[in-house]
Design a protein around this motif. Sequence first.
Motif, PDB file in Angstrom:
ATOM      1  N   ARG A  69       0.842  -1.197   0.000  1.00  0.00           N
ATOM      2  CA  ARG A  69       0.000   0.000   0.000  1.00  0.00           C
ATOM      3  C   ARG A  69       0.878   1.248   0.000  1.00  0.00           C
ATOM      4  NH1 ARG A  69      -3.030  -3.974   2.158  1.00  0.00           N
ATOM      5  NH2 ARG A  69      -5.267  -3.960   1.687  1.00  0.00           N
ATOM      6  N   GLY A  70       0.302   2.350  -0.431  1.00  0.00           N
ATOM      7  CA  GLY A  70       1.075   3.579  -0.559  1.00  0.00           C
ATOM      8  C   GLY A  70       1.775   3.992   0.720  1.00  0.00           C
ATOM      9  N   GLU A  71       1.143   3.737   1.849  1.00  0.00           N
ATOM     10  CA  GLU A  71       1.706   4.168   3.124  1.00  0.00           C
ATOM     11  C   GLU A  71       2.987   3.437   3.494  1.00  0.00           C
ATOM     12  OE1 GLU A  71      -1.190   1.605   6.065  1.00  0.00           O
ATOM     13  OE2 GLU A  71      -2.040   3.133   4.753  1.00  0.00           O
ATOM     14  N   ALA A  72       3.337   2.393   2.732  1.00  0.00           N
ATOM     15  CA  ALA A  72       4.559   1.632   3.021  1.00  0.00           C
ATOM     16  C   ALA A  72       5.750   2.105   2.199  1.00  0.00           C
ATOM     17  CB  ALA A  72       4.322   0.141   2.754  1.00  0.00           C
ATOM     18  N   LEU A  73       5.522   2.963   1.209  1.00  0.00           N
ATOM     19  CA  LEU A  73       6.583   3.333   0.273  1.00  0.00           C
ATOM     20  C   LEU A  73       7.314   4.610   0.685  1.00  0.00           C
ATOM     21  CD1 LEU A  73       5.187   1.187  -1.472  1.00  0.00           C
ATOM     22  CD2 LEU A  73       5.441   2.724  -3.436  1.00  0.00           C
ATOM     23  N   THR A  74       8.617   4.618   0.464  1.00  0.00           N
ATOM     24  CA  THR A  74       9.415   5.816   0.651  1.00  0.00           C
ATOM     25  C   THR A  74       9.307   6.689  -0.599  1.00  0.00           C
ATOM     26  OG1 THR A  74      11.403   4.872  -0.345  1.00  0.00           O
ATOM     27  CG2 THR A  74      11.069   4.508   2.026  1.00  0.00           C
ATOM     28  N   VAL A  75       9.763   7.933  -0.487  1.00  0.00           N
ATOM     29  CA  VAL A  75       9.736   8.811  -1.661  1.00  0.00           C
ATOM     30  C   VAL A  75      10.648   8.258  -2.755  1.00  0.00           C
ATOM     31  CG1 VAL A  75      11.571  10.361  -0.818  1.00  0.00           C
ATOM     32  CG2 VAL A  75       9.855  11.209  -2.426  1.00  0.00           C
ATOM     33  N   THR A  76      11.730   7.586  -2.370  1.00  0.00           N
ATOM     34  CA  THR A  76      12.632   6.989  -3.359  1.00  0.00           C
ATOM     35  C   THR A  76      11.929   5.895  -4.150  1.00  0.00           C
ATOM     36  OG1 THR A  76      14.528   7.465  -1.926  1.00  0.00           O
ATOM     37  CG2 THR A  76      14.858   5.848  -3.665  1.00  0.00           C
ATOM     38  N   GLN A  77      11.082   5.119  -3.480  1.00  0.00           N
ATOM     39  CA  GLN A  77      10.329   4.071  -4.173  1.00  0.00           C
ATOM     40  C   GLN A  77       9.281   4.670  -5.111  1.00  0.00           C
ATOM     41  OE1 GLN A  77       9.421   1.948  -0.420  1.00  0.00           O
ATOM     42  NE2 GLN A  77      10.143   0.095  -1.467  1.00  0.00           N
ATOM     43  N   PHE A  78       8.637   5.755  -4.679  1.00  0.00           N
ATOM     44  CA  PHE A  78       7.692   6.429  -5.580  1.00  0.00           C
ATOM     45  C   PHE A  78       8.421   6.950  -6.816  1.00  0.00           C
ATOM     46  CE2 PHE A  78       4.784   6.809  -1.862  1.00  0.00           C
ATOM     47  CZ  PHE A  78       3.637   6.317  -2.461  1.00  0.00           C
ATOM     48  N   ALA A  79       9.629   7.466  -6.621  1.00  0.00           N
ATOM     49  CA  ALA A  79      10.412   7.960  -7.755  1.00  0.00           C
ATOM     50  C   ALA A  79      10.794   6.812  -8.683  1.00  0.00           C
ATOM     51  CB  ALA A  79      11.661   8.678  -7.253  1.00  0.00           C
ATOM     52  N   ALA A  80      11.114   5.653  -8.112  1.00  0.00           N
ATOM     53  CA  ALA A  80      11.458   4.493  -8.939  1.00  0.00           C
ATOM     54  C   ALA A  80      10.257   4.033  -9.757  1.00  0.00           C
ATOM     55  CB  ALA A  80      11.954   3.351  -8.036  1.00  0.00           C
ATOM     56  N   LEU A  81       9.082   4.108  -9.168  1.00  0.00           N
ATOM     57  CA  LEU A  81       7.862   3.736  -9.879  1.00  0.00           C
ATOM     58  C   LEU A  81       7.587   4.711 -11.022  1.00  0.00           C
ATOM     59  CD1 LEU A  81       5.420   1.921 -10.184  1.00  0.00           C
ATOM     60  CD2 LEU A  81       4.322   3.180  -8.311  1.00  0.00           C
ATOM     61  N   ALA A  82       7.792   6.000 -10.755  1.00  0.00           N
ATOM     62  CA  ALA A  82       7.620   6.997 -11.813  1.00  0.00           C
ATOM     63  C   ALA A  82       8.617   6.766 -12.949  1.00  0.00           C
ATOM     64  CB  ALA A  82       7.783   8.404 -11.236  1.00  0.00           C
ATOM     65  N   ALA A  83       9.849   6.423 -12.587  1.00  0.00           N
ATOM     66  CA  ALA A  83      10.870   6.158 -13.601  1.00  0.00           C
ATOM     67  C   ALA A  83      10.498   4.948 -14.454  1.00  0.00           C
ATOM     68  CB  ALA A  83      12.223   5.933 -12.921  1.00  0.00           C
ATOM     69  N   ALA A  84       9.945   3.928 -13.811  1.00  0.00           N
ATOM     70  CA  ALA A  84       9.515   2.742 -14.565  1.00  0.00           C
ATOM     71  C   ALA A  84       8.395   3.097 -15.531  1.00  0.00           C
ATOM     72  CB  ALA A  84       9.058   1.647 -13.593  1.00  0.00           C
TER      73      ALA A  84
END
Length: 299
Positions: free
Chosen positions: A262-277
Motif C-alpha cells: 500500500r502507498g503508506e509503506a513506500l518511501t519517496v525513493t520508491q515512488f520515484a522508482a515507480l515513476a521512472a519505470a
Amino acid sequence: MADALLGPAEIRELAARLGVAPTKKLGQNFVHDPNTVRRIVAAAGLTGDDVVLEVGPGLGSLTLGLLGAAAHVHAVEIDPALAAALPVTVAERADVAKLTVHPADALRVTADLFTPAPTMLVANLPYNVAVPVVLHLLATLPTLRGGLVMVQKEVADRLVAGPGSKVYGVPSVKLAWYADARAAGRVPPAVFWPVPNVDSGLVAFACHEPVADVPRTVVFQVIDAAFAQRRKTLRAALAGWAGGADRAEHLLVAAGISPQARGEALTVTQFAALAAAAIAEGYGGKLTPSGSRREEAGS
C-alpha cells in the motif's frame, strides 16, 4: 531584541489602532508571547547571512524576532491592511531597511519577486493553507536551504511522518521529495490571539536535491494516485493512473515494489522508482523534461 518584541498588550493595542479583527477565513492567529518568538527564531538556526521568507507576518510579532537574527526578511502578507501597517510597526522597533513587505498571496509568488533571494522559510502559517504554501515555495524557490514552520499539530505530525505511520500520506512524501523534515516542538494555544482550539507544532526541514532524476510532476502523480485510495493495494489504487490493474502490477514489479503493498509503506525513493519505470515504458500521464527543484511549481 527583548525590548523590540510585541507582548499581549502591544498586540491588542496595535490591532485596535489598525481596526484589525483576526479572521478565520485567512487563518489569522497572532502570536503574542515574546518567549515563543525567541524559541522559534532559535529553533530556526538562522545565521547572520540568511535571507528569511516569512509568510503571514500579521501584526509583526515574529517579524521583529527574525529581523534581529537575519540579514533580511521578506514578509508576504495577503491582508492589505496588515501589509501596509507592518513597515510602520517595524520602524518603531527595529531596522526597517532590512524588511521588504510583499502584499501578495504566498500561493502565487514566484522567485523573481524576491531580491535578495530567500535562503530560509520561517513562518507561522495559516492552518488552512499550510501544506500547499510550503510545497509551492519549495518548488518555486531553489535558493532555500531549509526552514522552520509553525502549523497545526495534526499537520505537523503528517509532514514529519515516515512510511508505515498511520498519518503518513501525501504531505509527508511530497515534503520528503524536497527536504528532510523533523518535529521541532509543540506550541500551546495560549500564546496566540485569538486562542485556537488546537495545539500547534514546529516543523524544521533541511532542503536537498531531488531523490532521483525523475520529473517531479510524474512522481507527484503517482503519490496522489497511491493515496487517493489508501486502503487498496497499489495494484488496485494505481490502476486508473497506469491504464489498468495489470499495467500497474507490471510497473510495480519493474520498480521492485510488491503489487500488494500500500502507498503508506513506500518511501519517496520508491515512488520515484515507480515513476521512472512508468516513463521508461511510456506510461504515466503528463510528463515533463526536468525533475529539478527549479522547474515550475506544481502540486
